[in-house]
Design a protein around this motif. Structure first.
Motif: not given
Length: 289
Positions: A19-29
């Motif tokens: 549940x970490x806020x991913x706004x503006x961060x690298x992430x995968x799907x």
């Protein structure tokens, strides 16, 4: 290769797991759900088929038939050539090979030199084994057999000439090799066409015959030309039928059934007898002469 998604949306959205806020961060799907890099590496990363380690989100991943590799691990199982940007072959046992090694690995090996038999080259197949044409040679003379007929002895191949010379029986009469058929008499091999009557040359295989002084005769020729004549009936003594048993005295011979007293006709075979001229008598009749 996997590419990162970078959020630029103003609305808030979180990692599916932590549940970490991913706004503006690298992430995968993962299954269309956003996942932070940390959770991806821990919970979602595929395992490399070669090194058996997880393929992290920041690594380049290659996939083939539901199997996964690090880019550096995707290499030929034989020569270890990197295959990320090269043609490759996937074997039934799961091994990945470059085109060159794949061709070699799938090709049969010559039973003579044990080298690979490349597709399209001339070869000889025999009993599920294969040879280069020039390696399929006679065990004795070492000459290539090519399309000639050949014979085997155990696992060894022989051209016809060498097999005859080394293994074939030789006819007792003509001394030539017996390549097929033939007969055996008194432990000696013969060509059927060589085992004939010494007089009329009639084949004797399967017929009645007799031997005299190392020569063979059919019944008729033996009777006419070779057999002794009975001193009683004057017929040939052949050794066949009733004439099997004979009586010899000095230079004369009788059928046993012809060796009878001249006067009383009593058989005197195996008994005492008296010779008077060309006639034979029992002792009792001899006293009355």
């Amino acid at each position: 290769p996997r590419s990162y998604l970078s959020s630029t949306m103003t609305e808030r959205f979180n990692c599916f797991y932590c549940r970490e806020n991913l706004q503006g961060k690298k992430h995968a799907k993962k299954d269309d759900k956003p996942v932070c890099v940390r959770c991806f590496d821990k919970l979602c990363a595929d395992t490399c088929a070669e090194c058996r380690k997880p393929i992290s989100a920041d690594a380049k991943e290659l996939t083939h038939k539901n199997r996964h590799w690090h880019e550096g691990c995707f290499r030929c199982a034989k020569c270890y050539k990197p295959l990320a940007n090269e043609p490759f072959a996937a074997k039934d046992d799961g091994k990945i090979m470059c085109g060159k090694c794949g061709d070699r690995d799938g090709s049969p090996r010559c039973q003579g030199c044990y080298k690979v038999i490349t597709p399209g080259s001339k070869n000889v197949e025999y009993k599920h084994k294969v040879w280069h044409e020039e390696c399929f040679i006679c065990f004795e003379c070492k000459q290539p057999i090519h399309t000639q007929s050949f014979l085997t002895k155990g696992d060894e191949m022989y051209c016809t000439a060498c097999h005859e010379k080394k293994f074939a029986k030789h006819c007792a009469r003509c001394k030539e090799a017996i390549t097929s058929g033939g007969i055996t008499y008194q432990d000696q091999p013969w060509h059927s066409e060589c085992f004939v009557c010494n007089t009329c040359k009639k084949p004797l295989a399967g017929a009645r015959f007799t031997a005299h002084e190392d020569q063979f005769y059919c019944v008729n020729c033996y009777k006419a030309d070779v057999a002794k004549k009975c001193s009683g009936c004057q017929n040939p003594i052949t050794g066949f039928g009733r004439g099997t048993n004979v009586v010899n005295y000095e230079d004369k011979t009788w059928h046993e059934y012809c060796f009878n007293c001249k006067k009383c006709s009593l058989s005197i075979a195996h008994k005492r007898f008296v010779i008077n001229g060309n006639d034979i008598y029992c002792p009792d009749c001899a006293k009355k002469l």
